[in-house]
Design a protein around this motif. Structure first.
Motif, short mmCIF file in Angstrom:
data_model
loop_
_atom_site.label_atom_id
_atom_site.label_comp_id
_atom_site.label_asym_id
_atom_site.label_seq_id
_atom_site.Cartn_x
_atom_site.Cartn_y
_atom_site.Cartn_z
N VAL A 38 0.61 -0.95 -0.05
CA VAL A 38 0.36 -0.52 -0.08
C VAL A 38 0.46 1.18 -0.10
O VAL A 38 1.22 2.24 -0.62
N LEU A 39 1.98 1.05 0.93
CA LEU A 39 2.41 1.94 1.18
C LEU A 39 2.93 2.21 0.02
O LEU A 39 3.69 4.02 -0.84
N GLY A 40 3.70 1.47 -0.73
CA GLY A 40 4.94 1.66 -2.61
C GLY A 40 3.59 1.83 -3.66
O GLY A 40 4.40 1.91 -4.71
N SER A 41 2.47 1.87 -3.59
CA SER A 41 1.05 1.44 -4.57
C SER A 41 0.57 3.19 -4.89
O SER A 41 0.08 3.79 -3.83
N PRO A 42 1.47 3.75 -6.11
CA PRO A 42 0.46 5.42 -6.23
C PRO A 42 -0.55 4.97 -6.94
O PRO A 42 -1.50 4.36 -7.40
N ALA A 43 -1.50 6.75 -7.18
CA ALA A 43 -2.65 6.26 -7.40
C ALA A 43 -2.61 7.86 -8.92
O ALA A 43 -2.04 9.06 -8.96
N ALA A 44 -3.50 7.05 -10.29
CA ALA A 44 -3.04 7.86 -11.02
C ALA A 44 -3.84 9.32 -11.13
O ALA A 44 -3.09 9.91 -12.35
N THR A 45 -4.94 9.13 -10.92
CA THR A 45 -5.64 10.64 -10.34
C THR A 45 -4.86 11.81 -8.66
O THR A 45 -5.52 12.91 -8.43
N ALA A 46 -4.10 11.03 -8.30
CA ALA A 46 -3.86 11.45 -7.00
C ALA A 46 -3.07 12.51 -7.33
O ALA A 46 -2.02 13.08 -8.26
N GLN A 47 -2.41 13.99 -6.13
CA GLN A 47 -1.83 14.75 -6.63
C GLN A 47 -0.35 13.94 -7.17
O GLN A 47 -0.02 13.12 -6.00
N ALA A 48 0.64 15.22 -7.34
CA ALA A 48 1.70 14.40 -7.52
C ALA A 48 2.56 14.73 -6.61
O ALA A 48 2.89 15.32 -5.37
N GLY A 49 3.41 13.08 -6.43
CA GLY A 49 4.03 13.05 -5.16
C GLY A 49 3.59 12.06 -3.97
O GLY A 49 3.93 12.40 -2.76
N THR A 50 2.35 12.13 -4.42
CA THR A 50 1.95 11.17 -2.85
C THR A 50 0.80 9.06 -3.57
O THR A 50 0.76 9.29 -4.76
N SER A 51 0.07 8.90 -3.00
CA SER A 51 -0.16 7.69 -3.69
C SER A 51 -1.50 7.90 -2.44
O SER A 51 -2.16 7.87 -1.56
N ASP A 52 -2.42 7.35 -3.69
CA ASP A 52 -4.10 7.12 -2.77
C ASP A 52 -3.98 5.05 -2.98
O ASP A 52 -4.07 5.15 -3.89
#
Length: 276
Positions: free
Chosen positions: A20-34
């Motif tokens: 989870v902590l290594g998983s990014p999100a396409a629509t999240a703000q740059a530099g975060t992971s949802d």
């Protein structure tokens, strides 16, 4: 023995937290992971900490978290028995876990068909959905054989095996869904009413163990997928193609997952031998 079981089970949950902590999100703000997490391993409740702060508390089997944005960086992870506090002895821990950015993921800690624990990250489809339509995704994460998934008693997905998924677009509306053994009408889970909202991806997880007779469903909804601009894709939890960065990160966690699975197997075999 209770401590051994908790340690073994926590290995799988910590692996989930690490993914989870290594998983990014396409629509999240740059530099975060949802990210969202589904705890689908029956029998253990834990707390999860990141850099000493609570990440998940009283995390019970069957719980699917809402998406949580996490800043890019490195995290020290620690899993304790539920309620023990951040200074308690760790059931398992991992330090320096890197957080990249890039995709929308739900990570599932679940059972394989033979009952052993497994970790499966699923990349959630956030592509546009046609007007009047809904996306239905089904994920088989239960210790059970191949199944067919039906809507209003009509097969929608057939011969689905663990840990695979299938998806299709259907007219928006409410359907009665159930899960049957592949090629039969023998109901294993359900029926349950599903509200397939227009412009949303409704994701249904089959989890639990057929042998233990605790099969269940978890449902996750990712909304805002209308063909015309209609908002930022988001997700809601229920009682539920990756980027190169995600793929690299997932391989880096394989060793930890295998160690957790081996510990789980050792505990089960030891318990079995004592009762034989």
């Amino acid at each position: 023995m209770k401590t051994q079981i908790l340690r073994a089970a926590a290995a799988g949950v910590l692996a989930v937290g690490t993914v989870v902590l290594g998983s990014p999100a396409a629509t999240a703000q740059a530099g975060t992971s949802d990210v969202s997490v589904l705890h689908a391993v029956p029998g253990v409740t834990v707390d999860v900490y990141a850099n000493g702060d609570e990440l998940l508390t009283d995390f019970e089997p069957g719980t699917l978290t809402d998406p949580t944005p996490l800043p890019q960086g490195e995290y020290d992870l620690k899993v304790t028995e539920a309620g023990a506090g951040p200074n308690a002895d760790a059931l398992i821990e991992a330090n320096g876990v890197a957080v990249p950015a890039g995709a929308n993921i739900t990570v599932v800690a679940h059972l394989q068909p033979n009952g052993d624990p497994a970790l499966t990250p699923f990349v959630n489809d956030t592509s546009p959905v046609a007007a009047g339509q809904a996306r239905l995704t089904v994920r088989h994460t239960a210790a059970a054989p191949a199944v067919d998934v039906r809507a209003d008693e009509e097969p929608v997905f057939t011969d689905l095996t663990n840990p695979n998924e299938d998806s299709t677009e259907v007219p928006a509306g409410t359907v009665s869904a159930d899960v049957v053994l592949a090629g039969t009408s023998d109901v294993a889970i359900g029926p349950a009413d599903l509200d397939l909202a227009e412009g949303a991806n409704t994701i249904v997880y089959a989890w639990g163990s057929a042998e233990e007779e605790n099969l269940d469903l978890a449902v996750q909804t990712i909304s805002g997928l209308h063909s015309a601009p209609g908002g930022v894709p988001s997700g809601t939890g229920g009682q539920a193609a990756a980027s190169d960065g995600v793929a690299t990160w997932a391989w880096a966690l394989t060793g930890m997952l295998l160690a957790g699975s081996a510990a789980w197997l050792l505990v089960r075999r030891t318990a079995s031998a004592r009762h034989s």
